[in-house]
Scaffold this active site. Structure first.
Site, short mmCIF file in Angstrom:
data_model
loop_
_atom_site.label_atom_id
_atom_site.label_comp_id
_atom_site.label_asym_id
_atom_site.label_seq_id
_atom_site.Cartn_x
_atom_site.Cartn_y
_atom_site.Cartn_z
N LYS A 111 0.84 -1.21 0.00
CA LYS A 111 0.00 0.00 0.00
C LYS A 111 0.87 1.25 0.00
O LYS A 111 2.02 1.23 0.44
CB LYS A 111 -0.95 0.03 1.20
CG LYS A 111 -0.27 0.01 2.59
CD LYS A 111 0.19 1.35 3.13
CE LYS A 111 0.82 1.23 4.52
NZ LYS A 111 1.61 2.39 4.92
N VAL A 136 10.98 -4.43 3.06
CA VAL A 136 10.87 -4.68 4.51
C VAL A 136 11.11 -3.37 5.26
O VAL A 136 12.02 -2.61 4.90
CB VAL A 136 11.90 -5.75 4.94
CG1 VAL A 136 11.88 -5.96 6.45
CG2 VAL A 136 11.61 -7.07 4.23
N ALA A 164 3.52 -1.59 4.24
CA ALA A 164 2.69 -2.64 4.86
C ALA A 164 3.08 -4.05 4.45
O ALA A 164 2.21 -4.92 4.31
CB ALA A 164 1.19 -2.37 4.60
N SER A 189 2.29 -6.42 7.33
CA SER A 189 0.83 -6.54 7.42
C SER A 189 0.30 -7.44 6.31
O SER A 189 -0.61 -8.24 6.52
CB SER A 189 0.18 -5.16 7.30
OG SER A 189 0.63 -4.33 8.35
N ASP A 226 -2.61 -1.76 10.09
CA ASP A 226 -2.69 -1.78 8.63
C ASP A 226 -3.14 -3.12 8.06
O ASP A 226 -3.33 -3.25 6.86
CB ASP A 226 -1.30 -1.48 8.03
CG ASP A 226 -0.89 -0.02 8.20
OD1 ASP A 226 -1.73 0.80 8.63
OD2 ASP A 226 0.29 0.28 7.91
O1 C5P Z 1 -0.69 -1.28 14.76
P1 C5P Z 1 0.74 -1.56 14.53
O2 C5P Z 1 1.25 -2.70 15.38
O3 C5P Z 1 1.10 -1.75 13.11
O4 C5P Z 1 1.52 -0.26 15.00
C1 C5P Z 1 2.90 -0.26 15.13
C2 C5P Z 1 3.29 0.94 15.98
O5 C5P Z 1 3.05 2.14 15.26
C3 C5P Z 1 2.51 1.08 17.26
O6 C5P Z 1 3.12 0.36 18.29
C4 C5P Z 1 2.60 2.58 17.51
O7 C5P Z 1 3.86 2.91 18.04
C5 C5P Z 1 2.55 3.15 16.12
N1 C5P Z 1 1.19 3.52 15.69
C6 C5P Z 1 0.59 4.63 16.26
N2 C5P Z 1 -0.68 4.97 15.88
C7 C5P Z 1 -1.34 4.27 14.93
C8 C5P Z 1 -0.74 3.15 14.33
C9 C5P Z 1 0.53 2.79 14.73
O8 C5P Z 1 1.17 5.29 17.11
N3 C5P Z 1 -2.56 4.65 14.56
#
Ligand code: C5P
Length: 313
Positions: free
Chosen positions: A26, A112, A117, A120, A153
């Site tokens: 993405k 990577v 993503a 994801s 994501d």
């Molecule tokens: O949701 P995900 O595990 O992919 O998020 C990785 C990190 O990115 C989270 O631990 C956070 O530090 C940050 N994040 C955030 N706000 C979001 C999505 C991700 O702060 N909406």
């Protein structure tokens, strides 16, 4: 479908020994970031567009859960249970009381730690592949629920196309797209950690009142019309200053793509992949050649979007 056909299909699924799922990368055409929430996440207005770079996740019955990975960045992919593909298989198995003994093989083409993503995609791909292999036939709603548990994501990787993600990005509204958008992606010499970029965003905005993140109507209209010029005028990424602060050399990559005629140049998500929107495939090739010649990135890819979400091959 008649009952006999349905039974035959279920039986085929149950006895399938290997399933491969293809999942797109993405780019965020808009990433509006709100203030940090008490849980540490940030509220977003996140406009995702799936593009035609893909990982393929193949799942095969095995003695125990294991992961292998092939591709140019394979050595940077964790092969333990922290990998989102493993976490997806474990969660589906837990919910259905299944032994998660599978071999997950990832053919990795998405950069990577690139802001596209890739991790994801592997989570969504493994989930869909295990669902087909085990014949669990989870509803779309349950698959999306598991995806949201895995990461902000991941639901979009399952759905593909274009969508507005709100909340921490996991609550999706599908968006209409009226045409094909041509993109060039410049892959950086090293990756960036998403949490580190959000932390830098917080540091840079310390003491600043951050408005509620809202999707741009001009951007949604441009997507709906398939109008690349209008989309270029509306793209934005609130994480870009933070990504540039951690990786200042990205400014040279952005400048090289702009100078070569890109309609818009921006960091993809938390970066460090940079994304260049072009009016057509010919100009995409021109921008790609210029980026390669600039020596400001490790690799360059030309592709387009929207691309379909996770698909069983
Ligand atoms: O949701 P995900 O595990 O992919 O998020 C990785 C990190 O990115 C989270 O631990 C956070 O530090 C940050 N994040 C955030 N706000 C979001 C999505 C991700 O702060 N909406």
């Amino acid at each position: 479908m008649t009952q006999t056909e349905r039974e035959r299909e279920t039986e085929t699924e149950t006895h399938t020994q290997t399933v491969t799922v293809r999942v797109p990368a993405k780019v965020n055409v808009q990433l509006a970031v709100g203030a940090a929430r008490p849980d540490g996440f940030h509220d977003l207005a996140n406009v995702f567009l799936a593009v035609g770079l893909y990982d393929e996740v193949t799942v095969t019955a095995a003695d125990e859960l294991r992961i292998t990975c092939e591709g140019p960045d394979a050595d940077q992919v964790p092969l333990d249970r922290t990998n989102l593909a493993a976490r997806a298989a474990l969660e589906l198995a837990r919910r259905y009381g299944i032994d998660p003994a599978v071999h997950l093989h990832i053919a990795k083409d998405i950069p990577v730690a690139g802001g596209m993503a890739g991790g994801s995609a592997d989570g969504a791909g493994a989930l869909l592949a295990c669902d087909a292999l085990w014949g669990t036939n989870a509803s779309r709603e349950e698959l999306l629920d598991i995806c949201a548990e895995l990461g902000s994501d991941v639901p979009f990787s399952l759905v593909g196309g274009a969508a507005l993600g709100v909340g921490r990005g996991e609550q999706l509204r599908t968006l209409e797209v009226g045409g094909t958008f041509h993109w060039v992606f410049a892959i950086a010499e090293r990756g960036l950690s998403t949490p580190a970029v959000f932390r830098e965003f917080d540091r840079m905005n310390d003491g600043v009142r951050i408005p509620e993140p809202v999707a741009s109507q001009a951007l949604l209209d441009a997507l709906a019309k398939g109008d690349a010029g209008a989309l270029a005028g509306a793209v934005s990424n609130d994480l870009q200053p933070a990504a540039l602060s951690l990786f200042p050399a990205l400014a040279d990559t952005l400048a090289a793509g702009r100078a070569a005629g890109a309609l818009a140049a921006l960091v993809s998500g938390s970066g460090p992949t940079t994304a260049f929107l072009t009016p057509d495939v010919e100009s995409a090739r021109t921008v790609a050649d210029a980026l390669r010649a600039s020596g400001t990135c490790r690799a360059v890819r030309v592709t387009d979007g929207p691309a379909s979400g996770a698909t069983v091959l």
